[in-house]
Design a protein around this motif. Structure first.
Motif, PDB file in Angstrom:
ATOM      1  N   GLU A  29       0.792  -1.227   0.000  1.00  0.00           N
ATOM      2  CA  GLU A  29       0.000   0.000   0.000  1.00  0.00           C
ATOM      3  C   GLU A  29       0.820   1.271   0.000  1.00  0.00           C
ATOM      4  O   GLU A  29       0.353   2.306  -0.467  1.00  0.00           O
ATOM      5  CB  GLU A  29      -0.919   0.008   1.236  1.00  0.00           C
ATOM      6  CG  GLU A  29      -1.933  -1.119   1.251  1.00  0.00           C
ATOM      7  CD  GLU A  29      -2.700  -1.160   2.570  1.00  0.00           C
ATOM      8  OE1 GLU A  29      -2.228  -0.525   3.546  1.00  0.00           O
ATOM      9  OE2 GLU A  29      -3.739  -1.830   2.624  1.00  0.00           O
ATOM     10  N   GLN A 165      -9.232  -6.570  -6.468  1.00  0.00           N
ATOM     11  CA  GLN A 165     -10.216  -5.525  -6.176  1.00  0.00           C
ATOM     12  C   GLN A 165      -9.539  -4.178  -6.426  1.00  0.00           C
ATOM     13  O   GLN A 165      -8.448  -3.924  -5.918  1.00  0.00           O
ATOM     14  CB  GLN A 165     -10.712  -5.601  -4.738  1.00  0.00           C
ATOM     15  CG  GLN A 165     -11.751  -4.531  -4.410  1.00  0.00           C
ATOM     16  CD  GLN A 165     -12.266  -4.662  -2.979  1.00  0.00           C
ATOM     17  OE1 GLN A 165     -11.626  -5.240  -2.105  1.00  0.00           O
ATOM     18  NE2 GLN A 165     -13.456  -4.122  -2.732  1.00  0.00           N
ATOM     19  N   VAL A 167      -8.634  -0.543  -5.873  1.00  0.00           N
ATOM     20  CA  VAL A 167      -8.634   0.400  -4.760  1.00  0.00           C
ATOM     21  C   VAL A 167      -7.917   1.662  -5.208  1.00  0.00           C
ATOM     22  O   VAL A 167      -6.746   1.614  -5.594  1.00  0.00           O
ATOM     23  CB  VAL A 167      -7.950  -0.192  -3.507  1.00  0.00           C
ATOM     24  CG1 VAL A 167      -7.960   0.832  -2.377  1.00  0.00           C
ATOM     25  CG2 VAL A 167      -8.639  -1.475  -3.077  1.00  0.00           C
ATOM     26  N   THR A 169      -7.197   5.978  -4.460  1.00  0.00           N
ATOM     27  CA  THR A 169      -7.210   7.072  -3.495  1.00  0.00           C
ATOM     28  C   THR A 169      -7.033   8.381  -4.247  1.00  0.00           C
ATOM     29  O   THR A 169      -5.976   8.621  -4.836  1.00  0.00           O
ATOM     30  CB  THR A 169      -6.097   6.916  -2.441  1.00  0.00           C
ATOM     31  OG1 THR A 169      -6.284   5.703  -1.715  1.00  0.00           O
ATOM     32  CG2 THR A 169      -6.127   8.091  -1.466  1.00  0.00           C
ATOM     33  N   LEU A 189     -13.242   0.632  -4.905  1.00  0.00           N
ATOM     34  CA  LEU A 189     -13.283   1.561  -3.785  1.00  0.00           C
ATOM     35  C   LEU A 189     -12.460   2.799  -4.143  1.00  0.00           C
ATOM     36  O   LEU A 189     -11.318   2.673  -4.594  1.00  0.00           O
ATOM     37  CB  LEU A 189     -12.727   0.921  -2.517  1.00  0.00           C
ATOM     38  CG  LEU A 189     -13.465  -0.315  -1.999  1.00  0.00           C
ATOM     39  CD1 LEU A 189     -12.746  -0.877  -0.779  1.00  0.00           C
ATOM     40  CD2 LEU A 189     -14.916   0.007  -1.668  1.00  0.00           C
ATOM     41  N   HIS A 191     -11.145   6.201  -2.301  1.00  0.00           N
ATOM     42  CA  HIS A 191     -11.008   6.939  -1.052  1.00  0.00           C
ATOM     43  C   HIS A 191     -10.610   8.380  -1.336  1.00  0.00           C
ATOM     44  O   HIS A 191      -9.808   8.650  -2.233  1.00  0.00           O
ATOM     45  CB  HIS A 191      -9.938   6.290  -0.167  1.00  0.00           C
ATOM     46  CG  HIS A 191     -10.175   4.841   0.133  1.00  0.00           C
ATOM     47  ND1 HIS A 191     -11.191   4.409   0.949  1.00  0.00           N
ATOM     48  CD2 HIS A 191      -9.527   3.725  -0.286  1.00  0.00           C
ATOM     49  CE1 HIS A 191     -11.156   3.083   1.040  1.00  0.00           C
ATOM     50  NE2 HIS A 191     -10.160   2.646   0.285  1.00  0.00           N
ATOM     51  N   THR A 196     -15.503   7.763   1.213  1.00  0.00           N
ATOM     52  CA  THR A 196     -15.197   6.556   0.427  1.00  0.00           C
ATOM     53  C   THR A 196     -16.388   6.268  -0.476  1.00  0.00           C
ATOM     54  O   THR A 196     -17.539   6.250  -0.004  1.00  0.00           O
ATOM     55  CB  THR A 196     -14.925   5.341   1.327  1.00  0.00           C
ATOM     56  OG1 THR A 196     -13.739   5.568   2.089  1.00  0.00           O
ATOM     57  CG2 THR A 196     -14.741   4.079   0.490  1.00  0.00           C
ATOM     58  N   GLU A 198     -18.109   3.499  -3.030  1.00  0.00           N
ATOM     59  CA  GLU A 198     -18.134   2.074  -3.356  1.00  0.00           C
ATOM     60  C   GLU A 198     -18.875   1.907  -4.678  1.00  0.00           C
ATOM     61  O   GLU A 198     -20.049   2.258  -4.785  1.00  0.00           O
ATOM     62  CB  GLU A 198     -18.824   1.306  -2.237  1.00  0.00           C
ATOM     63  CG  GLU A 198     -18.829  -0.195  -2.411  1.00  0.00           C
ATOM     64  CD  GLU A 198     -19.461  -0.896  -1.224  1.00  0.00           C
ATOM     65  OE1 GLU A 198     -20.411  -1.686  -1.451  1.00  0.00           O
ATOM     66  OE2 GLU A 198     -19.028  -0.634  -0.083  1.00  0.00           O
TER      67      GLU A 198
END
Length: 421
Positions: A29, A165, A167, A169, A189, A191, A196, A198
């Motif tokens: 991450e 998945q 993700v 940001t 997702l 962020h 957040t 979905e």
């Protein structure tokens, strides 16, 4: 548990299997942590080189001393370097083994960089990392392996990964998305600092502003969660919602207003949003410097401009361009000269709509006795920057920018209007 403690336990061999999984997750991450470990690896290599350069006799003479140090519970520097090298090597292998492409940059305008400032070009496939569009007029369209499209607009920063998945940001800025149906139980997702989103599969726009997040859905449905209190709302097609850091009002979805073809903003009677380019003073919006281009050697080109961003208003507004649209300003400069005008747009159904520009020559600006002038720019006068987007007609105006490359010009505006003739 913090990263330093995890690394320490790894080095001394006391890390548990669960802690090791956590460390590996943190490496996935955090690009900064991976960069830190690469620095450690370089340091460990240097220690190893130093060790190999030492005369064998010196090593033999110090053998008993090293043994005593180990018995006293102190790890010799060479053993520490070896442990660091093992950790760095395993981290490098861990990250590299997962460096398969996540997305492809399809097209871009202006400056687009990836992870630590590396410039990239359309067609490049990128592993997990961070994309940044630099400057008001920059944009980037990229595609995931399943065909989902994301477009960054203006000054934006987006980190991304896809380990089964997606993700993302969005630290700042605006994106438009056309998301294909996602696997059951693994929605995309996104962020932001305040929310957040979905996403199962839909078309929408998302903006991370200084203290809130604006979501506008064109097709499908997006679940929006406000981080300040955990409240959630389902935002359906043709509706929008704002998730703020404040919790004094209920998080709710409202109908997205129909795009306007006529609209005005008077800087002498109302303060502009702080997310607009420029600074308000003396009943006018004054130009501010911004990075227009970043060069490979690290130097930058600076412009001085004022922007109007309708979606950044407390009550967001959509402006739509028509064949007969005209932009009107009340404007002045401290030092006369050519000005540049640009429209940044997106399509009504989401996605990048193109940038369009023209010049306002000094002879067109005819100031009155107090230095102010009224100018009009017809939509038909604007030239597309990319042949992929030949016309602004029918597009939503993301930003309207007027700027000068000269710091002494100091353009300022007191009134802005979109008109339909």
């Amino acid at each position: 548990m913090n990263d330093d403690l995890l690394i320490q336990r790894y080095l001394d061999g006391s890390i548990s299997s669960e802690e090791l999984k956590l460390l590996q997750q943190r490496l996935r991450e955090d690009a900064a942590l991976r960069a830190h470990l690469r620095d450690i690896a370089e340091l460990a290599t240097a220690f190893g080189d130093m060790a190999r350069m030492r005369p064998p006799s010196a090593e033999l003479n110090r053998e008993s001393e090293s043994t005593a140090e180990i018995r006293r519970g102190r790890m010799p520097w060479l053993s520490l370097a070896a442990s660091i090298a093992v950790l760095a090597a395993s981290a490098w292998f861990f990250v590299s083994s997962r460096s398969s492409p996540v997305l492809t940059l399809v097209e871009s305008t202006g400056n687009v960089v990836w992870s630590h400032g590396a410039p990239i070009q359309p067609g490049e496939q990128l592993p997990t990392g961070t994309l940044e569009t630099i400057g008001e007029t920059s944009s980037a369209l990229f595609q995931f392996g399943d065909g989902s499209l994301i477009t960054l607009h203006g000054e934006s920063e987006l980190s991304f990964s896809d380990e089964g998945q997606k993700v993302l940001t969005l630290s700042r800025g605006t994106l438009s998305a056309e998301v294909k149906p996602q696997p059951t139980g693994r929605p995309m997702l996104i962020h932001t600092p305040s929310a957040t989103a979905e996403v199962v599969g839909t078309v929408f726009d998302l903006t991370a502003r200084s203290d809130d997040t604006l979501l506008s859905v064109d097709e499908g449905m997006v679940k929006l969660k406000r981080l300040a209190d955990g409240s959630q709302v389902d935002v359906a097609a043709k509706r929008s919602a704002v998730a703020s850091l404040l919790t004094d009002s209920k998080l709710k979805a409202s109908s997205t207003p129909e795009p306007l073809t006529n609209w005005s903003f008077d800087f002498t009677t109302q303060p502009p949003p702080r997310d607009w380019r420029g600074f308000a003073k003396d009943d006018r919006m004054n130009a501010m410097p911004y990075i227009a281009k970043k060069h490979p050697d690290g130097s930058v080109t600076t412009h001085y401009g004022v922007s109007v961003r309708p979606a950044m208003l407390p009550q967001p507004v959509q402006l739509i361009a028509t064949q007969s649209s005209v932009i009107r300003y009340r404007l002045r400069q401290e030092h006369a000269g050519t000005l540049h005008f640009m429209l940044i747009t997106h399509r009504p159904d989401g996605g990048f709509g193109g940038n369009f520009e023209t010049r306002l020559d000094e002879g067109e600006l005819r100031p009155n006795a107090d230095g102010w002038c009224e100018i009009e720019v017809m939509l038909a006068r604007l030239h597309p920057i990319s042949t992929r987007h030949p016309s602004a007609v029918g597009n939503i105006l993301t930003s309207v920018l007027i700027y000068s490359p000269r710091p002494e010009a100091k353009p300022a505006i007191s009134h802005f209007s979109l008109l339909t003739h």
